[in-house]
Design a protein around this motif. Sequence first.
Motif, PDB file in Angstrom:
ATOM      1  N   UNK A 140     -20.202  -1.502   0.582  1.00 37.92           N
ATOM      2  CA  UNK A 140     -20.739  -0.407   0.064  1.00 37.92           C
ATOM      3  C   UNK A 140     -21.021  -0.648  -1.592  1.00 37.92           C
ATOM      4  N   UNK A 141     -19.951  -1.087  -2.203  1.00 39.06           N
ATOM      5  CA  UNK A 141     -20.096  -1.122  -3.484  1.00 39.06           C
ATOM      6  C   UNK A 141     -20.853  -2.161  -4.088  1.00 39.06           C
ATOM      7  N   UNK A 142     -21.044  -3.295  -3.379  1.00 41.71           N
ATOM      8  CA  UNK A 142     -21.628  -4.450  -3.979  1.00 41.71           C
ATOM      9  C   UNK A 142     -23.304  -4.189  -3.831  1.00 41.71           C
ATOM     10  N   UNK A 143     -23.484  -3.318  -2.796  1.00 44.13           N
ATOM     11  CA  UNK A 143     -24.834  -3.119  -2.573  1.00 44.13           C
ATOM     12  C   UNK A 143     -25.478  -2.215  -3.991  1.00 44.13           C
ATOM     13  N   UNK A 144     -24.467  -1.289  -4.364  1.00 46.11           N
ATOM     14  CA  UNK A 144     -24.724  -0.380  -5.574  1.00 46.11           C
ATOM     15  C   UNK A 144     -24.642  -0.981  -6.803  1.00 46.11           C
ATOM     16  N   UNK A 145     -23.794  -2.003  -7.014  1.00 51.48           N
ATOM     17  CA  UNK A 145     -23.469  -2.280  -8.346  1.00 51.48           C
ATOM     18  C   UNK A 145     -23.810  -3.907  -8.491  1.00 51.48           C
ATOM     19  N   UNK A 146     -24.055  -4.128  -9.752  1.00 54.46           N
ATOM     20  CA  UNK A 146     -24.350  -5.517 -10.012  1.00 54.46           C
ATOM     21  C   UNK A 146     -23.153  -6.231 -10.537  1.00 54.46           C
ATOM     22  N   UNK A 147     -23.246  -7.455 -11.157  1.00 51.33           N
ATOM     23  CA  UNK A 147     -22.314  -8.291 -11.439  1.00 51.33           C
ATOM     24  C   UNK A 147     -21.367  -7.543 -12.695  1.00 51.33           C
ATOM     25  N   UNK A 148     -20.248  -7.979 -12.784  1.00 51.08           N
ATOM     26  CA  UNK A 148     -19.291  -7.525 -14.192  1.00 51.08           C
ATOM     27  C   UNK A 148     -19.794  -8.194 -15.261  1.00 51.08           C
ATOM     28  N   UNK A 149     -19.652  -7.386 -16.394  1.00 44.06           N
ATOM     29  CA  UNK A 149     -20.146  -8.067 -17.601  1.00 44.06           C
ATOM     30  C   UNK A 149     -19.600  -9.319 -18.314  1.00 44.06           C
ATOM     31  N   UNK A 150     -18.431  -9.523 -17.617  1.00 51.03           N
ATOM     32  CA  UNK A 150     -17.623 -10.768 -18.128  1.00 51.03           C
ATOM     33  C   UNK A 150     -18.000 -11.913 -17.390  1.00 51.03           C
ATOM     34  N   UNK A 151     -18.580 -13.000 -18.133  1.00 51.72           N
ATOM     35  CA  UNK A 151     -18.947 -14.272 -17.723  1.00 51.72           C
ATOM     36  C   UNK A 151     -20.176 -14.231 -16.874  1.00 51.72           C
TER      37      UNK A 151
END
Length: 299
Positions: A140-151
């Motif tokens: 569910x979360x990966x469908x709503x959120x992009x990558x983390x801002x580090x690297x």
Amino acid sequence: MPELPEVETVVRDLRPLLAGRTVVGVRHSAKKLRRPWRPAWNARVTGATVAGVRRRGKWILVDLLDAKRNPPVADAPGSPVLRVHLGMTGQFTVVPAATPEPDHLHLAFALDNGTDLLLRDPRRFGSAEWFASRAALEDEMNAELGPEPFGLDAAAFRDAVTGTARNLKAVLLDQTIVAGVGNIYADEALFRSKLHPARTGKSLAADECDRLRLAVEAVLTKAIASRGSTIRDYVGGSGLRGGFQNEFAVYGRTGEPCPTCTGAIACERLAGRSSHFCASCQKSSPQSKTKKATKARTV
């Protein structure tokens, strides 16, 4: 609203206080949060042991060992997870059980060492939810959120930014492009990268995209080192306040001098949010076009 640095600070504070602790009881308020806590979850959480605490975007994830599994397995796809969002004014802290109950308390998880994990939220935009499966939660979360801002992958970030006609403030607030950035750190990153918040994503050159990507990571890293920003209600998981508000270059500094050129900081409504910037340091037109115009005038 707590953004990534504040949430990361809460996670780091809570991790040593919760790891290995077992929940022995749950109390909840009748007042509903943005996503209501279900009373049936009390029995699901009671008896569970905390395997770890982590962050995804602006969410706090408490991984649990299901007491009913024999033996319990940490980090397994089927392991339960407690997901918490701090909303605008939420606080998630560990205190001694004898501490007087604060106002606006919504959830209290009694732990086996005589402490309580408390979630309080005066404005009730926060939430706490129990998920039976870590795999289902992450889908569910990966469908709503992009990558983390580090690297961040440089090419993927360039494609995401230059592929939209939205302004840069809207781009940075879009959690599907990069997870965790909010109003404060979007302003600070744009100032650091010398990009005007009203510029469109498609107007950026490759080097400008790279500058923005690096600025986002640098600003967030510096804010985490200062325990985030305390504007009103925010405190870390141990109850300590943040200090990055003392280092703001532009956010909330309308009319004050720019730390680079001493010109007045401006404020404009963009993407539905107040956006702070220096009109002198952050040009509103693409650099390449400015150079062409200058050349034409000198011919």
